[in-house]
Design a protein around this motif. Structure first.
Motif, short mmCIF file in Angstrom:
data_model
loop_
_atom_site.label_atom_id
_atom_site.label_comp_id
_atom_site.label_asym_id
_atom_site.label_seq_id
_atom_site.Cartn_x
_atom_site.Cartn_y
_atom_site.Cartn_z
N ILE A 12 -64.19 -24.19 7.02
CA ILE A 12 -65.66 -24.51 8.15
C ILE A 12 -66.27 -23.29 8.16
O ILE A 12 -66.18 -22.20 9.61
N THR A 13 -67.10 -23.09 7.25
CA THR A 13 -67.84 -21.76 7.25
C THR A 13 -69.81 -22.37 6.28
O THR A 13 -69.33 -23.17 5.94
N GLU A 14 -70.67 -21.00 7.07
CA GLU A 14 -71.63 -21.89 6.37
C GLU A 14 -71.87 -22.01 4.73
O GLU A 14 -72.28 -22.73 4.19
N LYS A 23 -69.05 -30.90 -4.44
CA LYS A 23 -68.21 -31.88 -4.32
C LYS A 23 -67.20 -30.54 -4.29
O LYS A 23 -66.25 -30.61 -4.90
N ARG A 24 -67.30 -29.01 -4.01
CA ARG A 24 -66.72 -27.96 -3.43
C ARG A 24 -66.37 -27.86 -2.26
O ARG A 24 -66.86 -28.09 -1.46
N TYR A 25 -65.02 -28.67 -1.96
CA TYR A 25 -63.99 -28.16 -0.86
C TYR A 25 -63.20 -27.10 -0.15
O TYR A 25 -62.59 -26.88 -1.52
N THR A 26 -63.17 -26.33 0.91
CA THR A 26 -62.62 -25.04 0.92
C THR A 26 -61.48 -25.79 2.04
O THR A 26 -61.51 -26.32 2.91
N PHE A 27 -60.03 -25.05 1.33
CA PHE A 27 -59.00 -25.56 2.45
C PHE A 27 -58.18 -24.11 2.55
O PHE A 27 -58.03 -23.77 1.42
N ASP A 28 -57.48 -23.72 4.00
CA ASP A 28 -56.18 -23.31 3.48
C ASP A 28 -55.20 -23.45 3.50
O ASP A 28 -54.78 -24.78 3.97
N VAL A 29 -54.65 -22.28 2.64
CA VAL A 29 -53.02 -23.55 2.51
C VAL A 29 -52.13 -22.41 2.50
O VAL A 29 -52.38 -21.44 2.91
N ASN A 30 -50.66 -23.14 1.74
CA ASN A 30 -49.49 -22.64 2.50
C ASN A 30 -49.54 -21.51 0.97
O ASN A 30 -49.99 -21.22 0.35
#
Length: 95
Positions: A12-14, A23-30
């Motif tokens: 969750i950033t600006e 429809k672009r989502y950012t996730f921290d992943v393994n």
């Protein structure tokens, strides 16, 4: 690796909030997850169709506490683009 082990948390950033309209989502992943595992995990957890997955490896930053220094944890970040006909992912629950 199970789907919940692959996707750790949304970022969750600006800049990531500005990409939600496309429809672009950012996730921290393994750190050991592949693009295919990330795609399958997002499709399974959120019940959407993924068009593209971009992955970045981020090195730990150098930090100091007095005379001691070390590095923060390294992490892996994935930017997931959904297909135009796919529904949106609800990151925040609306009432």
């Amino acid at each position: 690796m199970e789907a919940r082990e692959v996707i750790l948390r949304p970022v969750i950033t600006e800049a990531s909030m500005a990409d939600l309209d496309d429809k672009r989502y950012t996730f921290d992943v393994n750190t050991q997850a592949t693009k295919f595992q990330i795609r399958d995990a997002v499709e399974e957890i959120f019940d959407v169709k993924v068009a593209n997955v971009n992955v970045m490896n981020l090195k730990g930053k150098k930090k100091r506490m007095g005379r001691y220094e070390g590095y923060t944890k390294k992490r892996r970040k994935a930017i997931v683009t959904l297909t135009p006909e796919s529904q949106e992912i609800k990151i925040f629950e609306e009432e």
